[in-house]
Design a protein around this motif. Structure first.
Motif, PDB file in Angstrom:
ATOM      1  N   ASP A  19      24.543 -22.397 -25.344  1.00 42.58           N
ATOM      2  CA  ASP A  19      25.181 -22.618 -26.644  1.00 42.58           C
ATOM      3  C   ASP A  19      25.357 -21.245 -27.298  1.00 42.58           C
ATOM      4  O   ASP A  19      24.679 -20.288 -26.927  1.00 42.58           O
ATOM      5  N   TYR A  20      26.258 -21.157 -28.247  1.00 38.26           N
ATOM      6  CA  TYR A  20      26.483 -19.886 -28.924  1.00 38.26           C
ATOM      7  C   TYR A  20      27.183 -20.123 -30.252  1.00 38.26           C
ATOM      8  O   TYR A  20      27.802 -21.151 -30.473  1.00 38.26           O
ATOM      9  N   SER A  21      27.071 -19.112 -31.121  1.00 39.86           N
ATOM     10  CA  SER A  21      27.736 -19.202 -32.418  1.00 39.86           C
ATOM     11  C   SER A  21      29.224 -18.955 -32.236  1.00 39.86           C
ATOM     12  O   SER A  21      29.652 -18.277 -31.312  1.00 39.86           O
ATOM     13  N   THR A  22      29.989 -19.523 -33.121  1.00 39.93           N
ATOM     14  CA  THR A  22      31.436 -19.285 -33.097  1.00 39.93           C
ATOM     15  C   THR A  22      31.795 -18.400 -34.282  1.00 39.93           C
ATOM     16  O   THR A  22      30.999 -18.213 -35.200  1.00 39.93           O
ATOM     17  N   GLY A  23      32.972 -17.860 -34.243  1.00 44.06           N
ATOM     18  CA  GLY A  23      33.437 -17.061 -35.366  1.00 44.06           C
ATOM     19  C   GLY A  23      33.316 -15.562 -35.147  1.00 44.06           C
ATOM     20  O   GLY A  23      33.804 -14.784 -35.955  1.00 44.06           O
ATOM     21  N   ASN A  24      32.656 -15.138 -34.069  1.00 41.12           N
ATOM     22  CA  ASN A  24      32.606 -13.723 -33.742  1.00 41.12           C
ATOM     23  C   ASN A  24      33.719 -13.471 -32.729  1.00 41.12           C
ATOM     24  O   ASN A  24      33.647 -13.916 -31.582  1.00 41.12           O
ATOM     25  N   LYS A  25      34.760 -12.788 -33.147  1.00 47.51           N
ATOM     26  CA  LYS A  25      35.947 -12.620 -32.298  1.00 47.51           C
ATOM     27  C   LYS A  25      35.616 -11.942 -30.974  1.00 47.51           C
ATOM     28  O   LYS A  25      36.141 -12.319 -29.939  1.00 47.51           O
ATOM     29  N   TRP A  26      34.752 -10.931 -31.037  1.00 44.84           N
ATOM     30  CA  TRP A  26      34.415 -10.244 -29.799  1.00 44.84           C
ATOM     31  C   TRP A  26      33.724 -11.192 -28.817  1.00 44.84           C
ATOM     32  O   TRP A  26      34.090 -11.268 -27.652  1.00 44.84           O
ATOM     33  N   GLN A  71      36.095 -13.895 -27.398  1.00 36.89           N
ATOM     34  CA  GLN A  71      37.014 -13.339 -26.401  1.00 36.89           C
ATOM     35  C   GLN A  71      36.286 -12.996 -25.108  1.00 36.89           C
ATOM     36  O   GLN A  71      36.780 -13.265 -24.015  1.00 36.89           O
ATOM     37  N   TRP A  72      35.103 -12.417 -25.230  1.00 38.21           N
ATOM     38  CA  TRP A  72      34.343 -12.053 -24.040  1.00 38.21           C
ATOM     39  C   TRP A  72      34.012 -13.290 -23.213  1.00 38.21           C
ATOM     40  O   TRP A  72      34.186 -13.297 -21.996  1.00 38.21           O
ATOM     41  N   LEU A  73      33.541 -14.347 -23.869  1.00 37.16           N
ATOM     42  CA  LEU A  73      33.203 -15.580 -23.150  1.00 37.16           C
ATOM     43  C   LEU A  73      34.434 -16.204 -22.501  1.00 37.16           C
ATOM     44  O   LEU A  73      34.376 -16.687 -21.367  1.00 37.16           O
ATOM     45  N   TRP A  87      24.858 -15.292 -32.188  1.00 37.87           N
ATOM     46  CA  TRP A  87      23.680 -15.698 -31.429  1.00 37.87           C
ATOM     47  C   TRP A  87      24.120 -16.455 -30.179  1.00 37.87           C
ATOM     48  O   TRP A  87      25.210 -17.031 -30.134  1.00 37.87           O
ATOM     49  N   VAL A  88      23.233 -16.426 -29.178  1.00 39.07           N
ATOM     50  CA  VAL A  88      23.473 -17.104 -27.906  1.00 39.07           C
ATOM     51  C   VAL A  88      22.163 -17.739 -27.476  1.00 39.07           C
ATOM     52  O   VAL A  88      21.111 -17.094 -27.510  1.00 39.07           O
ATOM     53  N   PHE A  89      22.211 -19.008 -27.069  1.00 41.71           N
ATOM     54  CA  PHE A  89      21.019 -19.695 -26.557  1.00 41.71           C
ATOM     55  C   PHE A  89      21.105 -19.708 -25.036  1.00 41.71           C
ATOM     56  O   PHE A  89      22.105 -20.174 -24.472  1.00 41.71           O
ATOM     57  N   ILE A  90      20.080 -19.178 -24.395  1.00 43.08           N
ATOM     58  CA  ILE A  90      20.077 -18.982 -22.948  1.00 43.08           C
ATOM     59  C   ILE A  90      19.043 -19.902 -22.309  1.00 43.08           C
ATOM     60  O   ILE A  90      17.889 -19.943 -22.746  1.00 43.08           O
ATOM     61  N   VAL A  91      19.465 -20.634 -21.266  1.00 41.88           N
ATOM     62  CA  VAL A  91      18.573 -21.530 -20.535  1.00 41.88           C
ATOM     63  C   VAL A  91      18.549 -21.084 -19.073  1.00 41.88           C
ATOM     64  O   VAL A  91      19.571 -21.108 -18.389  1.00 41.88           O
TER      65      VAL A  91
END
Length: 108
Positions: A82-89, A92-94, A67-71
């Motif tokens: 803000d965003y969730s951690t633990g998703n490798k893709w 890496q993209w961020l 998930w990603v929180f967009i303002v």
């Protein structure tokens, strides 16, 4: 082309096979129906911009992968608040986008 980092994330996510789910603000905590669900980053972005902030959920095989929180209102490179951690893709993209933006800022 939209230069906003959140839009670029949506496009990249669709390109690698994620389905997009957009929720107004934090509606995903209280409601059952997202504002948008599908693979069209333009439609997702349109719904995402319909309010001051939104939650983007990346789905993989129908299940939440990240998930990603967009303002909105922040600089184009700071709309991802803000965003969730633990998703490798996603991690890496961020990281790659941050490096790319910093390089553009230094050379621009």
């Amino acid at each position: 082309m939209n230069n906003d980092i959140a839009y670029r994330l949506m496009k990249a996510a669709v390109d690698v096979g994620y389905e997009l789910q957009v929720w107004y603000e934090e509606d995903h905590l209280y409601h059952n129906q997202p504002a948008y669900e599908g693979y069209d980053e333009d439609k997702a972005w349109q719904e995402c911009k319909a309010c001051d902030c939104s939650t983007l959920i990346l789905l993989e095989k129908g299940k939440q992968a990240a998930w990603v929180f967009i303002v909105h209102g922040n600089e184009f490179y700071e709309t991802i608040n803000d965003y969730s951690t633990g998703n490798k893709w996603l991690d890496q993209w961020l990281s790659d986008e941050h490096d790319k933006i910093m390089k553009e800022e230094l050379n621009g």
